[in-house]
Design a protein around this motif. Sequence first.
Motif, PDB file in Angstrom:
ATOM      1  N   THR A  13       1.016  -1.055  -0.188  1.00  0.00           N
ATOM      2  CA  THR A  13      -0.022   0.021  -0.186  1.00  0.00           C
ATOM      3  C   THR A  13       1.295   0.971   0.156  1.00  0.00           C
ATOM      4  O   THR A  13       0.897   2.490   0.828  1.00  0.00           O
ATOM      5  N   CYS A  23       1.701   3.648  -1.987  1.00  0.00           N
ATOM      6  CA  CYS A  23       0.922   3.888  -2.691  1.00  0.00           C
ATOM      7  C   CYS A  23      -0.434   3.841  -3.701  1.00  0.00           C
ATOM      8  O   CYS A  23      -0.116   2.981  -3.480  1.00  0.00           O
ATOM      9  N   PRO A  24      -1.421   5.030  -3.549  1.00  0.00           N
ATOM     10  CA  PRO A  24      -2.137   5.346  -3.823  1.00  0.00           C
ATOM     11  C   PRO A  24      -3.171   3.385  -5.129  1.00  0.00           C
ATOM     12  O   PRO A  24      -4.735   3.413  -5.138  1.00  0.00           O
ATOM     13  N   ARG A  52      -5.370   0.748  -4.982  1.00  0.00           N
ATOM     14  CA  ARG A  52      -6.992   0.461  -5.204  1.00  0.00           C
ATOM     15  C   ARG A  52      -7.522  -0.034  -6.339  1.00  0.00           C
ATOM     16  O   ARG A  52      -8.538  -0.209  -5.959  1.00  0.00           O
ATOM     17  N   LYS A 109      -1.822   1.515 -14.163  1.00  0.00           N
ATOM     18  CA  LYS A 109      -2.642   2.647 -13.724  1.00  0.00           C
ATOM     19  C   LYS A 109      -2.821   3.048 -14.895  1.00  0.00           C
ATOM     20  O   LYS A 109      -2.672   3.029 -15.911  1.00  0.00           O
ATOM     21  N   GLU A 117       4.732   8.015  -7.600  1.00  0.00           N
ATOM     22  CA  GLU A 117       4.191   6.665  -7.946  1.00  0.00           C
ATOM     23  C   GLU A 117       5.899   5.674  -8.188  1.00  0.00           C
ATOM     24  O   GLU A 117       6.285   4.716  -7.477  1.00  0.00           O
TER      25      GLU A 117
END
Length: 202
Positions: free
Chosen positions: A22, A24-25, A28, A94, A111
Amino acid sequence: MSEAEVEAATLGALAEAEANCTRCPLYRDATQVVPGEGHRQARMMVVGEQPGDKEDLAGRPFVGPAGRLFDQTLAEAGIPRDQIFVTNAVKHFKFEPRGKRRLHRSPNAGEIDRCKWWLGQELKLVAPAVLVAMGATALRSLLGRPVSISSLRGKTGRIEDGIPMIATIHPSWLLRIRDSAARETERQLFLADLRRAWRLAG
């Protein structure tokens, strides 16, 4: 040090730790992490940019259209994929949703830097003799700063710990070249970069 920062003793343990990342985002929205794969004592490690849509779904690097082109070029260069280690600078996909499609978005510096921990672990465990950096994101991760591919291409660079590095384009860029003659010219240059790295790997 968080649970996701414990140094792994094996590539399998590293992949398990990456699955809980976790840092970096990006975790999710991605389907899953895409760890590196290949020979655990590979002489040559190839670092791409990030997983694409197909890689995100499969959980494996370089299995989409760019991966097929990469495999074809490896075969032409006489490089067995099972004898190298293939990974990405960023381990989660991403993207930007566009209807039912998921369009690739480039990772930002934060990131890339947060994910460098995992690439560093792979480097320690595999200990390759040579690195191939495919694309600007891979170069940014390995060198710790933005560098253009053109400024390093055709030379043998070195990362901080002294491992030789060959900078080249990412095969996805070849897929975006519309003119077939120009695309083949660039593919031959990419092929030459891979062959040079393989020779350096000994």
